[in-house]
Design a protein around this motif. Sequence first.
Motif, mmCIF file in Angstrom:
data_model
loop_
_atom_site.group_PDB
_atom_site.id
_atom_site.type_symbol
_atom_site.label_atom_id
_atom_site.label_comp_id
_atom_site.label_asym_id
_atom_site.label_seq_id
_atom_site.Cartn_x
_atom_site.Cartn_y
_atom_site.Cartn_z
ATOM 1 N N TYR A 153 -26.443 -6.378 -13.561
ATOM 2 C CA TYR A 153 -26.303 -7.725 -13.914
ATOM 3 C C TYR A 153 -25.655 -8.401 -12.896
ATOM 4 O O TYR A 153 -24.848 -7.943 -12.043
ATOM 5 N N PRO A 154 -25.872 -9.927 -12.529
ATOM 6 C CA PRO A 154 -25.253 -10.647 -11.394
ATOM 7 C C PRO A 154 -24.065 -10.683 -11.728
ATOM 8 O O PRO A 154 -23.455 -10.760 -12.766
ATOM 9 N N ARG A 191 -24.183 -17.610 -9.146
ATOM 10 C CA ARG A 191 -25.121 -17.982 -7.893
ATOM 11 C C ARG A 191 -25.992 -16.812 -7.644
ATOM 12 O O ARG A 191 -27.079 -16.912 -7.387
ATOM 13 N N GLU A 192 -25.573 -15.542 -8.007
ATOM 14 C CA GLU A 192 -26.285 -14.282 -7.793
ATOM 15 C C GLU A 192 -27.525 -14.469 -8.842
ATOM 16 O O GLU A 192 -28.586 -13.786 -8.601
ATOM 17 N N SER A 193 -27.338 -15.068 -10.072
ATOM 18 C CA SER A 193 -28.234 -15.308 -10.948
ATOM 19 C C SER A 193 -29.663 -15.629 -10.514
ATOM 20 O O SER A 193 -30.685 -15.539 -11.212
ATOM 21 N N PHE A 247 -35.200 -10.082 -13.136
ATOM 22 C CA PHE A 247 -35.311 -9.244 -14.135
ATOM 23 C C PHE A 247 -34.128 -8.760 -15.067
ATOM 24 O O PHE A 247 -34.009 -8.832 -16.523
ATOM 25 N N PRO A 248 -33.018 -8.452 -14.560
ATOM 26 C CA PRO A 248 -31.875 -7.971 -15.392
ATOM 27 C C PRO A 248 -31.329 -9.171 -16.087
ATOM 28 O O PRO A 248 -30.746 -9.040 -17.201
ATOM 29 N N LEU A 249 -31.345 -10.350 -15.398
ATOM 30 C CA LEU A 249 -30.843 -11.295 -16.019
ATOM 31 C C LEU A 249 -31.558 -11.780 -17.415
ATOM 32 O O LEU A 249 -30.966 -12.134 -18.351
ATOM 33 N N HIS A 250 -32.968 -11.756 -17.551
ATOM 34 C CA HIS A 250 -33.541 -11.704 -18.493
ATOM 35 C C HIS A 250 -33.438 -10.559 -19.626
ATOM 36 O O HIS A 250 -33.478 -10.840 -20.772
ATOM 37 N N THR A 307 -22.462 -4.944 -14.130
ATOM 38 C CA THR A 307 -22.602 -5.268 -12.531
ATOM 39 C C THR A 307 -22.361 -4.231 -11.724
ATOM 40 O O THR A 307 -21.993 -3.136 -12.077
ATOM 41 N N ARG A 308 -22.461 -4.547 -10.438
ATOM 42 C CA ARG A 308 -22.549 -3.503 -9.450
ATOM 43 C C ARG A 308 -20.998 -2.871 -9.409
ATOM 44 O O ARG A 308 -20.991 -1.714 -9.516
ATOM 45 N N ALA A 309 -20.076 -3.617 -9.449
ATOM 46 C CA ALA A 309 -18.700 -3.265 -9.535
ATOM 47 C C ALA A 309 -18.300 -2.149 -10.480
ATOM 48 O O ALA A 309 -17.974 -1.116 -10.507
#
Length: 359
Positions: free
Chosen positions: A294-295, A299-301, A308-311, A325-327
């Motif tokens: 996930y972003p 702004r990453e969105s 795709f993960p946003l949707h 998220t990545r973190a």
Amino acid sequence: MSSTASDVGRTNAPSPDDQVARIFAWRRGFNTIFLIDVGVKLGLFKALAAKPERTAAELALELGLHAPYVATWCRTCYGMEILEVVDDGVTGGARFRLAPHMDTILASPGHPRYLGGFIDLATGTAVDDFRQNARAFRSGWVKPFQGRGASFASTVGDATFGLQVLTARKLLGELDGLAPRLEAGGTVLEVGCGTGNLLVQVAKAYRQARCVGVDIDSDSLEVARERIAAAKVGGRVELRHGSVSATVEPASIDVVTMVEVLHEIAPGIRAGVVAECAAALKPGGWMLIVDETYPSTPRESRQRDFLFPLHTGFEELLWGNVLPTRAEQESMLRAAGFTGEIRRSIVGEGFTVLATRKG
């Protein structure tokens, strides 16, 4: 601050007509998903793949369908570049064929690129869930993955089939030293094995490997048993109902896989499940996760890899799913004891591949 000034990279604000055009484009996309769904369910794509350059009347006659409806379907598919026109049919009706690669994407179940299951998930489950959104937004109501029944489990499994094939045939083989282990009878553990697609594919790819699937959803495991039996790999594939810690011996596994599962685990227990996976691995064993990231910021969105993960995050709200998220992904892996390199790559339309090794 205006929206124009606050968006990085935007030099000209869109006009009202620009925004209206975007809405109409999205609306056409909604229609196109159902256009494709009809073609999959009625066998129109398969018929065109088997015998290209057909008229709508010929398709309707072969499949026992209403010819005027099929004619409208063909014309619309041509407009959306799903079909091509061989000739305009001035004398005998236009003849159509599938656009390049649409035979594998829409007419070839079992092919890694086939998206019929993904379309079915959208027109069935997603549409039903979206109808409940207004109610859910007011109350926080969820309808979890578990308990939705065997049909739902099968639909989800079919939607992710391409990822299962990719994992079995390519991603596992790219992990250092793993293929010789599996070819010598090593063990693969799939956490959240669902309907068993990956287990079957791994058993076929590695003929000596032992495969163990763990899931908490009994409906999915019921379907998995049938698919494993049909594939005739039951002698090397075992299914277990419950958690990893309750069903798997510590330090007994050569590679743990999770495909589109991590984000489906409730955030409160997610790190604990990853830790259980780490405990199940032998020294030098691999953890392989295929999921979505996930972003981290608004702004990453707008970056392509996050669309795709946003949707997915919106589509699966009612499932109770929260994408990490990545973190958050990397924090879980570190907390589980993985101290080495965490490999990260993107495949397809935005699926994250994470791989790390137990010391």
